[in-house]
Enzyme design. Structure first.
Site, PDB file in Angstrom:
ATOM      1  N   LYS A  13       0.874  -1.271  -0.085  1.00  9.52           N
ATOM      2  CA  LYS A  13      -0.002  -0.065  -0.117  1.00  9.52           C
ATOM      3  C   LYS A  13       0.779   1.269   0.055  1.00  9.52           C
ATOM      4  O   LYS A  13       0.669   2.051  -0.680  1.00  9.52           O
ATOM      5  CB  LYS A  13      -0.863   0.071   1.386  1.00  9.52           C
ATOM      6  CG  LYS A  13      -1.876  -1.109   1.220  1.00  9.52           C
ATOM      7  CD  LYS A  13      -2.736  -0.981   2.436  1.00  9.52           C
ATOM      8  CE  LYS A  13      -2.150  -1.023   3.792  1.00  9.52           C
ATOM      9  NZ  LYS A  13      -1.504  -2.271   4.319  1.00  9.52           N
ATOM     10  N   ARG A  88      -9.985   0.138   8.066  1.00 11.52           N
ATOM     11  CA  ARG A  88      -9.535  -1.135   8.635  1.00 11.52           C
ATOM     12  C   ARG A  88     -10.758  -1.888   9.011  1.00 11.52           C
ATOM     13  O   ARG A  88     -10.012  -3.237   9.503  1.00 11.52           O
ATOM     14  CB  ARG A  88      -8.267  -0.831   9.348  1.00 11.52           C
ATOM     15  CG  ARG A  88      -6.918  -1.112   8.592  1.00 11.52           C
ATOM     16  CD  ARG A  88      -5.897  -0.886   9.859  1.00 11.52           C
ATOM     17  NE  ARG A  88      -4.709  -1.499   9.486  1.00 11.52           N
ATOM     18  CZ  ARG A  88      -3.753  -0.790   9.077  1.00 11.52           C
ATOM     19  NH1 ARG A  88      -3.729   0.378   8.595  1.00 11.52           N
ATOM     20  NH2 ARG A  88      -2.445  -1.561   8.973  1.00 11.52           N
ATOM     21  N   ARG A 127      12.014  -4.711   5.954  1.00  5.91           N
ATOM     22  CA  ARG A 127      11.569  -3.668   5.464  1.00  5.91           C
ATOM     23  C   ARG A 127      12.431  -2.227   6.141  1.00  5.91           C
ATOM     24  O   ARG A 127      12.505  -2.525   7.568  1.00  5.91           O
ATOM     25  CB  ARG A 127      10.213  -3.232   5.691  1.00  5.91           C
ATOM     26  CG  ARG A 127       9.637  -1.876   5.471  1.00  5.91           C
ATOM     27  CD  ARG A 127       8.202  -1.741   5.094  1.00  5.91           C
ATOM     28  NE  ARG A 127       7.342  -1.820   6.298  1.00  5.91           N
ATOM     29  CZ  ARG A 127       6.064  -1.894   6.238  1.00  5.91           C
ATOM     30  NH1 ARG A 127       5.406  -1.750   5.119  1.00  5.91           N
ATOM     31  NH2 ARG A 127       5.424  -1.911   7.436  1.00  5.91           N
ATOM     32  N   ARG A 160      10.577   0.177  11.410  1.00  9.28           N
ATOM     33  CA  ARG A 160       9.727   0.130  12.139  1.00  9.28           C
ATOM     34  C   ARG A 160       9.395  -0.488  13.664  1.00  9.28           C
ATOM     35  O   ARG A 160       9.710  -1.742  13.493  1.00  9.28           O
ATOM     36  CB  ARG A 160       8.195   0.304  11.567  1.00  9.28           C
ATOM     37  CG  ARG A 160       7.841   1.456  10.929  1.00  9.28           C
ATOM     38  CD  ARG A 160       6.677   1.243  10.072  1.00  9.28           C
ATOM     39  NE  ARG A 160       5.558   0.383  10.505  1.00  9.28           N
ATOM     40  CZ  ARG A 160       4.506   0.170   9.670  1.00  9.28           C
ATOM     41  NH1 ARG A 160       4.349   0.610   8.733  1.00  9.28           N
ATOM     42  NH2 ARG A 160       3.541  -0.451  10.412  1.00  9.28           N
ATOM     43  N   ARG A 171      -0.324  -8.734  13.300  1.00  6.54           N
ATOM     44  CA  ARG A 171      -1.098  -7.644  12.497  1.00  6.54           C
ATOM     45  C   ARG A 171      -1.723  -8.517  11.567  1.00  6.54           C
ATOM     46  O   ARG A 171      -2.870  -8.064  11.045  1.00  6.54           O
ATOM     47  CB  ARG A 171       0.130  -6.820  11.988  1.00  6.54           C
ATOM     48  CG  ARG A 171       0.573  -5.835  13.042  1.00  6.54           C
ATOM     49  CD  ARG A 171       1.747  -5.062  12.745  1.00  6.54           C
ATOM     50  NE  ARG A 171       1.988  -4.354  11.679  1.00  6.54           N
ATOM     51  CZ  ARG A 171       3.104  -4.065  10.910  1.00  6.54           C
ATOM     52  NH1 ARG A 171       4.039  -4.594  11.225  1.00  6.54           N
ATOM     53  NH2 ARG A 171       2.834  -3.309   9.753  1.00  6.54           N
TER      54      ARG A 171
HETATM   55  P1  AMP Z   1       0.068   0.771   9.101  1.00 11.92           P
HETATM   56  O1  AMP Z   1       1.402   1.593   8.946  1.00 11.92           O
HETATM   57  O2  AMP Z   1      -0.883   0.991   8.076  1.00 11.92           O
HETATM   58  O3  AMP Z   1       0.823  -0.475   8.888  1.00 11.92           O
HETATM   59  O4  AMP Z   1      -0.425   0.862  10.568  1.00 11.92           O
HETATM   60  C1  AMP Z   1       0.373   0.790  11.644  1.00 11.92           C
HETATM   61  C2  AMP Z   1      -0.425   0.422  12.742  1.00 11.92           C
HETATM   62  O5  AMP Z   1      -1.079   1.560  13.113  1.00 11.92           O
HETATM   63  C3  AMP Z   1      -1.564  -0.705  12.663  1.00 11.92           C
HETATM   64  O6  AMP Z   1      -0.918  -1.899  13.090  1.00 11.92           O
HETATM   65  C4  AMP Z   1      -2.613  -0.230  13.680  1.00 11.92           C
HETATM   66  O7  AMP Z   1      -2.177  -0.259  14.989  1.00 11.92           O
HETATM   67  C5  AMP Z   1      -2.541   1.289  13.534  1.00 11.92           C
HETATM   68  N1  AMP Z   1      -3.424   1.811  12.644  1.00 11.92           N
HETATM   69  C6  AMP Z   1      -3.144   2.334  11.435  1.00 11.92           C
HETATM   70  N2  AMP Z   1      -4.095   2.504  10.488  1.00 11.92           N
HETATM   71  C7  AMP Z   1      -5.334   2.212  11.250  1.00 11.92           C
HETATM   72  C8  AMP Z   1      -6.968   2.059  11.205  1.00 11.92           C
HETATM   73  N3  AMP Z   1      -7.307   2.607   9.970  1.00 11.92           N
HETATM   74  N4  AMP Z   1      -7.464   1.496  12.211  1.00 11.92           N
HETATM   75  C9  AMP Z   1      -7.162   1.372  13.382  1.00 11.92           C
HETATM   76  N5  AMP Z   1      -5.691   1.176  13.349  1.00 11.92           N
HETATM   77  C10 AMP Z   1      -4.598   1.681  12.547  1.00 11.92           C
END
Ligand code: AMP
Length: 215
Positions: A13, A88, A127, A160, A171
């Site tokens: 993404k 999500r 990553r 990260r 996740r």
């Molecule tokens: P990402 O960078 O998109 O992988 O997001 C990292 C973390 O942020 C996720 O594992 C969630 O804990 C939180 N997060 C990001 N986007 C959302 C969302 N739309 N709803 C809930 N938690 C989110």
């Protein structure tokens, strides 16, 4: 163009969003980036979100929905936006639908990147992200031009906090139980554009993405 990018952790993404920003000239709205910024700044929101993020769980809907609503109201989203990592949950999808309907807007495409779980684990654990420009690398599949140095010149490649194997497996579970139901949610609305990304390079996925968007 109003776009949603859907897919598990490491499905592409963020990488595709960066390529699409250049192609479509619309902003990338990454809830993960917004939450990480809040954590780094030590805000109340960040403090609340951190525990969920570290555990590989979702931050509560009402928190994220509020963030996105506010962001979509900003001037640069007037002629389009690309949501990366939101919605999500089905509740987030329904809320987004209501917000857009009130604004007289609709989603044009939901691009869903489908990649096998074991490949996602390999992608995530290798990553690295540039702390200065945000460029995304993979130590093996897409290494930086020089070890530890980004193409922008910064020597600041970071991993990260949640990109370790234990958290990524959590996740993935979260993705399958809470996010994957959005695939049929958007298929029912005729908006789903599925891309099989297993074994494909970022450029290979981008080609397919352009095809489904007709750009
Ligand atoms: P990402 O960078 O998109 O992988 O997001 C990292 C973390 O942020 C996720 O594992 C969630 O804990 C939180 N997060 C990001 N986007 C959302 C969302 N739309 N709803 C809930 N938690 C989110």
């Amino acid at each position: 163009m109003d776009l949603i990018l859907l897919g598990g952790p490491g499905a592409g993404k963020g990488t595709q969003a960066k390529k699409l920003v250049a192609l479509l000239d619309i902003p990338q709205i990454s809830t993960g980036d917004m939450l990480r910024a809040a954590v780094a700044n030590g805000t109340e929101l960040g403090t609340k979100a951190k525990a969920f993020m570290d555990a590989g769980q979702l931050v509560p809907d009402e928190v994220v929905i509020g963030l996105v609503k506010e962001r979509l109201g900003e001037a640069d989203c007037k002629s389009g936006f690309m949501l990366d990592g939101f919605p999500r949950t089905v509740a987030q999808g329904e809320s987004l639908e209501r917000t857009l309907t009130e604004a007289g807007r609709t989603i044009d495409h939901v691009v869903s990147f489908d990649v096998d779980d074991e490949e996602l684990v390999l992608r995530i654990t290798g990553r690295r992200t540039c702390g200065k420009c945000g460029a995304i690398y993979h130590l093996k599949y897409s290494p930086p031009p020089q070890a530890d140095t980004c193409a922008c010149g910064a020597v600041d490649l970071q991993q990260r906090a949640d990109d370790n194997e234990v958290t990524v497996r959590k996740r993935l579970e979260t993705y399958h139980s809470q996010t994957a139901p959005l695939i049929s949610f958007y298929a029912e609305r005729g908006l789903l554009r599925e891309i099989k990304g297993t074994g494909l390079s970022p450029d290979g996925v981008f080609e397919k993405t352009r095809e489904v968007l007709g750009r």
